[in-house]
Design an enzyme around this catalytic site. Structure first.
Site, PDB file in Angstrom:
ATOM      1  N   HIS A   1      -8.056  -5.081  -0.365  1.00 41.31           N
ATOM      2  CA  HIS A   1      -6.775  -4.413  -0.153  1.00 41.31           C
ATOM      3  C   HIS A   1      -6.008  -5.022   1.025  1.00 41.31           C
ATOM      4  O   HIS A   1      -4.794  -5.127   0.996  1.00 41.31           O
ATOM      5  CB  HIS A   1      -7.040  -2.925   0.090  1.00 41.31           C
ATOM      6  CG  HIS A   1      -5.798  -2.094   0.172  1.00 41.31           C
ATOM      7  ND1 HIS A   1      -4.915  -1.983  -0.877  1.00 41.31           N
ATOM      8  CD2 HIS A   1      -5.287  -1.341   1.180  1.00 41.31           C
ATOM      9  CE1 HIS A   1      -3.917  -1.190  -0.516  1.00 41.31           C
ATOM     10  NE2 HIS A   1      -4.118  -0.794   0.723  1.00 41.31           N
TER      11      HIS A   1
ATOM     12  N   SER B   1       0.835  -1.202   0.000  1.00 40.98           N
ATOM     13  CA  SER B   1       0.000   0.000   0.000  1.00 40.98           C
ATOM     14  C   SER B   1       0.875   1.259   0.000  1.00 40.98           C
ATOM     15  O   SER B   1       1.776   1.368  -0.830  1.00 40.98           O
ATOM     16  CB  SER B   1      -0.946  -0.049   1.209  1.00 40.98           C
ATOM     17  OG  SER B   1      -1.942   0.922   1.104  1.00 40.98           O
TER      18      SER B   1
ATOM     19  N   ARG C   1     -11.731   6.191  10.143  1.00 36.00           N
ATOM     20  CA  ARG C   1     -11.336   4.785  10.100  1.00 36.00           C
ATOM     21  C   ARG C   1     -12.448   3.920   9.495  1.00 36.00           C
ATOM     22  O   ARG C   1     -12.175   2.966   8.767  1.00 36.00           O
ATOM     23  CB  ARG C   1     -10.991   4.310  11.510  1.00 36.00           C
ATOM     24  CG  ARG C   1     -10.535   2.867  11.584  1.00 36.00           C
ATOM     25  CD  ARG C   1      -9.259   2.635  10.801  1.00 36.00           C
ATOM     26  NE  ARG C   1      -8.634   1.371  11.153  1.00 36.00           N
ATOM     27  CZ  ARG C   1      -7.529   0.910  10.598  1.00 36.00           C
ATOM     28  NH1 ARG C   1      -6.922   1.626   9.659  1.00 36.00           N
ATOM     29  NH2 ARG C   1      -7.008  -0.238  10.962  1.00 36.00           N
TER      30      ARG C   1
ATOM     31  N   ASP D   1      -8.795  -6.355  -4.758  1.00 40.93           N
ATOM     32  CA  ASP D   1      -8.425  -5.040  -4.214  1.00 40.93           C
ATOM     33  C   ASP D   1      -9.006  -3.957  -5.131  1.00 40.93           C
ATOM     34  O   ASP D   1      -8.607  -3.829  -6.283  1.00 40.93           O
ATOM     35  CB  ASP D   1      -6.891  -4.931  -4.162  1.00 40.93           C
ATOM     36  CG  ASP D   1      -6.413  -3.637  -3.511  1.00 40.93           C
ATOM     37  OD1 ASP D   1      -7.237  -2.743  -3.241  1.00 40.93           O
ATOM     38  OD2 ASP D   1      -5.189  -3.523  -3.278  1.00 40.93           O
TER      39      ASP D   1
END
Lengths: 375, 196
Positions: free
Chosen positions: A352, A154, A224, A319
């Site tokens: 992801h 990432s 979040r 992803d």
């Protein structure tokens, strides 16, 4: 091969730097410190060092656990250790908490040496390139002229890619996992929602919430929650939660009804309890700014001409945050420059977040790649 | 694959030192490894099977995961000197598409395939059974092959698609066949270019 083991008890170290660090933003850090951990032993030739770069919410704590906190296991413990794919019997592995982070390196929740107060919102904007620069200085400090490999997933993958451009002569191999050469408008949009959640929290106080003895927990929680949606795949959410109801029926309220709501709230609350909102803001901006092709008229092949490392690029089929197509852009740009590159699109349902799992074929591929690196 | 080293040797002879080479269906990377060693090529393999891909990585070659049935999307026109497909064409559905793609991204294509017209295969059919041989090692129920064609069939296809056959070598279990290749050869290796 021996049974894969943990690196066991580890302890963070700290390096202080007095030489000013010029930042891409035009700002400067006159002095700063980095917190890091190492695993394995640097060999006599100093040729076996591997730098592992962390993503948005990661840290320098890659593997093992702390003597006084045995449940605090490093975030990539399944990859790093004796007998694991990134084998600490062969490699000297380093994890660094990035500048602007909230796990001990210079950042918003640390003291500004100039004022004696916490930095808060006054901590300067930092970019992927700034992080790489600071990591290179740590490498100098540790006597590492050249990394055998720089690896990351990432945002960590973006740092690994940037390493190959900023210091091509200092890195032999680069693994870019579940990353992208730059964010899309959609990626930036999700980041902006997350930032607005924090910035509009009444407890944010312009980023100086420490002085008020509060934290913008609601904003950070929302940030979040939004982020978490992008880390999972539609399928994995459907499989894990589907439309399961907490009470087995609709209760016609705004309390938790669907299990996915419970999950997101739990993840949000947990995160807001340990992460720093200013670090979240800074880090999402670093993501947004990353675009090595920008200075080359938008041409990634032109930007990657400087790279000379052997690359491994990995994406995951489900992803959608950084889709396989984004990884292929990197692969094609490297191919254009006749660079050594291998690419795998790993079939994994977890979206992801797959890059953090020990999916068999993913780890077998990393094992094969790390095994072929000569130190 | 190692049973067919002779097709690898032929292919190596057609490659100049230092070329850019793409090997489609590279398996564990044996051929590319060989070409890197004897021709110092800048080589890339393409493989879609995760286990073979991992074997290629372990073998120290560059390997790109890609589904060949979807073509060579993303690869630049004329980038490679040679695009190779060794004993895989018969396992692909999109035969014409991949040949077109090979000659799009490569100056020349090199293709080898088992000849279904080989006399032992004909004999087997005459005896009422699908052929199983060194060049066709699978049973009908577990073969990865989906296209069944002969050297003569392939020549017609090239003609139809404007593909120039620059060179062709045919083998009977490793021995060069000079006469009646469609009858006497079990494997053919072609060097192809764009006609005109």
């Amino acid at each position: 091969m021996i049974q894969a083991q943990s690196v066991g008890v580890v302890a963070p170290q700290r390096a202080d730097f007095a030489e000013p660090l010029k930042l891409r933003s035009g700002g400067q850090l006159d002095n700063y410190h980095l917190v890091y951990e190492t695993y394995g032993t640097l060999n006599a030739e100093r040729s076996n060092a591997v730098l592992v770069c962390h993503a948005l919410s990661g840290s320098h704590h890659l593997a093992g656990h702390y003597a006084d906190d045995p449940h605090n296991v490093g975030w990539w413990d399944n990859l790093i250790g004796p007998g694991k794919p990134l084998d600490t019997r062969k490699f000297f592995v380093i994890g660094v908490n990035n500048l602007g982070g909230c796990y001990g390196s210079s950042g918003p929740n640390q003291t500004n040496p100039a004022t004696g107060k916490l930095w808060g919102a006054d901590f300067p904007f930092v970019t992927v390139e700034d992080w790489v620069e600071s990591q290179a200085r740590l490498a100098d400090r540790l006597g590492i002229a050249r990394f055998a490999a720089v690896v990351g997933g990432s945002l960590g993958g973006m740092q690994a890619l940037s390493w190959s451009l900023q210091f091509p002569e200092r890195v032999g191999h680069v693994a870019v996992i579940a990353a992208a050469p730059k964010l899309t408008a959609q990626n930036i949009a999700f980041n902006e929602v997350a930032r607005q959640a924090i910035l509009t929290d009444p407890e944010f106080h312009g980023g100086h919430y420490y002085e008020h003895g509060v934290v913008p927990a609601r904003g950070l929680k929302l940030a979040r929650m939004v982020g978490h949606i992008t880390y999972l795949s539609d399928d994995s959410m459907a499989e894990k939660f589907g439309r399961s109801l907490r009470h087995g029926r609709n209760t016609y309220s705004y309390d938790v009804e669907f299990e996915i709501e419970s999950y997101l709230r739990y993840q949000g609350d947990k995160f807001a309890g340990y992460f720093d909102a200013n670090t979240y803001l800074l880090t999402t901006k670093a993501l947004d700014y990353f675009d090595p092709a920008f200075d080359y008229g938008g041409s990634l092949p032109a930007a990657l001409a400087r790279a000379s490392a052997d690359f491994l690029v990995i994406s995951f089929t489900t992803d959608w945050r950084f889709s396989p197509e984004r990884s292929r852009e990197i692969v094609y740009a490297l191919l254009h420059n006749k660079r050594n590159v291998s690419y795998a699109d790993i079939d994994c349902p977890a979206g992801h977040d797959s890059f953090l799992l020990d999916e068999t074929r993913y780890h077998a591929l990393l094992s094969a790649w790390f095994d072929r690196i000569e130190v | 694959m190692t049973a067919y080293r002779y097709d690898h040797e032929v292919i190596a002879q057609w490659i100049e030192p230092g070329e850019k080479v793409l090997d489609l269906g590279c398996g564990d990377g044996t051929l590319l490894r060989h070409l890197m060693e004897v021709r110092q090529v800048q080589g890339y393999g393409v493989e879609n099977d995760p286990d073979k891909l991992q074997a290629s990585v372990r073998n120290g070659i560059n390997v790109i995961q890609m589904d060949l049935e979807k073509g060579l999307v993303g690869l630049e026109d004329g980038f490679f000197d040679h695009v190779i497909m060794s004993l895989s064409l018969q396992a692909m559905h999109n035969t014409q598409g991949i040949l077109h793609e090979m000659l799009r991204v490569g100056r020349e294509a090199v293709v080898s395939f088992p000849n279904f017209g080989y006399w032992r295969h004909r004999q087997s059919i005459l005896n009422g059974r699908m052929p199983v041989s060194e060049s066709l090692p699978h049973q009908w129920f577990n073969t990865p092959n989906v296209r069944f064609f002969t050297i003569a069939d392939f020549d017609v296809l090239c003609e139809m698609n404007g593909i120039a056959v620059r060179e062709r070598l045919a083998f009977d279990e490793g021995k060069l066949v000079l006469e009646e290749p469609n009858f006497l050869a079990s494997v053919a290796v072609y060097r192809l270019g764009r006609a005109g």
